[in-house]
Design an enzyme around this catalytic site. Structure first.
Site, PDB file in Angstrom:
ATOM      1  CB  SER A   1       3.097   1.890   6.297  1.00  0.00           C
ATOM      2  OG  SER A   1       1.940   1.843   7.058  1.00  0.00           O
TER       3      SER A   1
ATOM      4  CG  HIS B   1      -0.684   0.107   2.593  1.00  0.00           C
ATOM      5  ND1 HIS B   1       0.011  -0.588   3.352  1.00  0.00           N
ATOM      6  CD2 HIS B   1       0.020   1.341   2.989  1.00  0.00           C
ATOM      7  CE1 HIS B   1       0.373  -0.109   4.668  1.00  0.00           C
ATOM      8  NE2 HIS B   1       0.630   1.238   4.379  1.00  0.00           N
TER       9      HIS B   1
ATOM     10  CG  ASP C   1       0.060  -4.019   2.936  1.00  0.00           C
ATOM     11  OD1 ASP C   1       0.331  -3.407   1.752  1.00  0.00           O
ATOM     12  OD2 ASP C   1      -0.091  -3.411   3.967  1.00  0.00           O
TER      13      ASP C   1
END
Length: 333
Positions: free
Chosen positions: A185, A79, A109
């Site tokens: 992230s 992402h 992901d």
């Protein structure tokens, strides 16, 4: 004038009794040294990512990543880089280098980027299968642009399933209370030996201490396929599941090979699993000729070669073994 003997610090007070437990201060010092040592080992390989997407004039977003090979391959989240047309990384030593997306896999992901540069520091990858609940872990990343921020906590749970905001269900997730924020992230989750054991992926807001990372064993498998092919074509069953231990009574009664299996939590309508009559609470223990002790094993079995091939699937339903024939399709984009 007589000289006065001044006792050494170790002689100033009573000596601890043999076998006495270490003081709280000594335990905290040992904890601090372990965290500091792990951070010093990994931080040089942690990068900040800025990405641009088609039609954008400035940085469209970003996150963190971690170099895992000396020739510039880095792990991050799908992402963070999905759809990126250009990327730039900043290393902990201040260097800004161009990077290209090698491939990304929304199903886990995960993504791999290639950094253009020389003398790049690589972090050591560990074994997420060796993690235990309560084990100390450290998250390193770039939340809100604050480069190489460190937080520490423990492994709160293993084998979680997490549905992302885009609707994807990611299985076999590590839950930790090491604080994560936007920008973390793609950064590494690290053990006290300075080994990467997970890739940080998400938090649940506004809750505190509910943070999640993808196991590095999953990341290693995915990265190898992305580097080789640029994408992952995998079989799709249409279930959400998690790894669970099996009762010893079932192991003995049915002579099962593995002490665990994959518990079916959800079945997607009109999916191969639905057509094969799989139901929530079923526990998958074998796919074809291979035991399925955990979610990773099922993922590895669902390769491109499995697509379109009718395959026997063995499961436990209400404690009794059943076999269903299932035909995986190609996983949707």
């Amino acid at each position: 004038m007589h000289a006065r003997l001044i006792p050494l610090a170790s002689e100033a007070g009573p000596r601890p009794m043999a076998g006495a437990p270490p003081s709280d201060g000594a335990l905290l010092d040992a904890y601090s040294r372990a965290v500091v040592s792990a951070v010093e080992r990994v931080t040089p390989g942690v990068v900040s990512l800025e990405v641009r997407r088609a039609g954008g004039s400035g940085p469209a977003g970003g996150g963190s990543g971690v170099l895992f090979t000396p020739d510039g391959f880095a792990l991050t989240n799908s992402h963070v880089v999905h759809g990126a047309t250009a990327a730039t990384v900043t290393l902990s030593d201040g260097r800004r280098l161009p990077a290209a997306v090698v491939g990304d896999d929304p199903g886990t992901d995960l993504a791999v980027v290639r950094v253009e540069g020389s003398g790049l520091p690589a972090a050591q990858l560990g074994d997420s299968g060796a993690l235990r609940i309560g084990q100390v872990v450290i998250a390193i990343g770039n939340p809100f642009g604050f480069q190489c921020t460190v937080t520490a906590g423990v492994v709160s749970a293993l084998g979680r399933s997490l549905r992302t905001t885009s609707g994807r269900l990611i299985d076999n997730i590590i839950q930790t209370d090491a604080a994560l924020n936007p920008g973390n992230s793609g950064g590494p989750l690290v053990n006290t030996a300075g080994q990467v054991v997970g890739i940080n992926t998400a938090v649940i807001l506004p809750a505190q201490g509910l943070c999640f990372a993808i196991p590095v064993n999953t990341a290693t498998f995915v990265a190898a396929r992305l580097i080789r092919d640029g994408r992952i074509v995998r079989g799709y069953l249409g279930i959400g599941g998690q790894t669970v231990p099996l009762p010893r009574s079932l192991l003995r009664r049915h002579g099962l090979e593995a002490p665990s299996g994959v518990l079916v939590l959800t079945v997607e309508p009109d999916s191969p699993a639905a057509l094969a009559d799989l139901q929530p609470r079923d526990c998958i223990i074998r796919f074809g000729d291979s035991p399925v002790p955990d979610v990773d094993a099922l993922h590895r079995a669902l390769t491109e070669a499995a697509v379109g091939v009718p395959t026997p699937l063995t499961l436990l339903r209400d404690g009794e073994p059943l076999t269903r024939t299932i035909t995986p399709t190609e996983a949707p984009a």
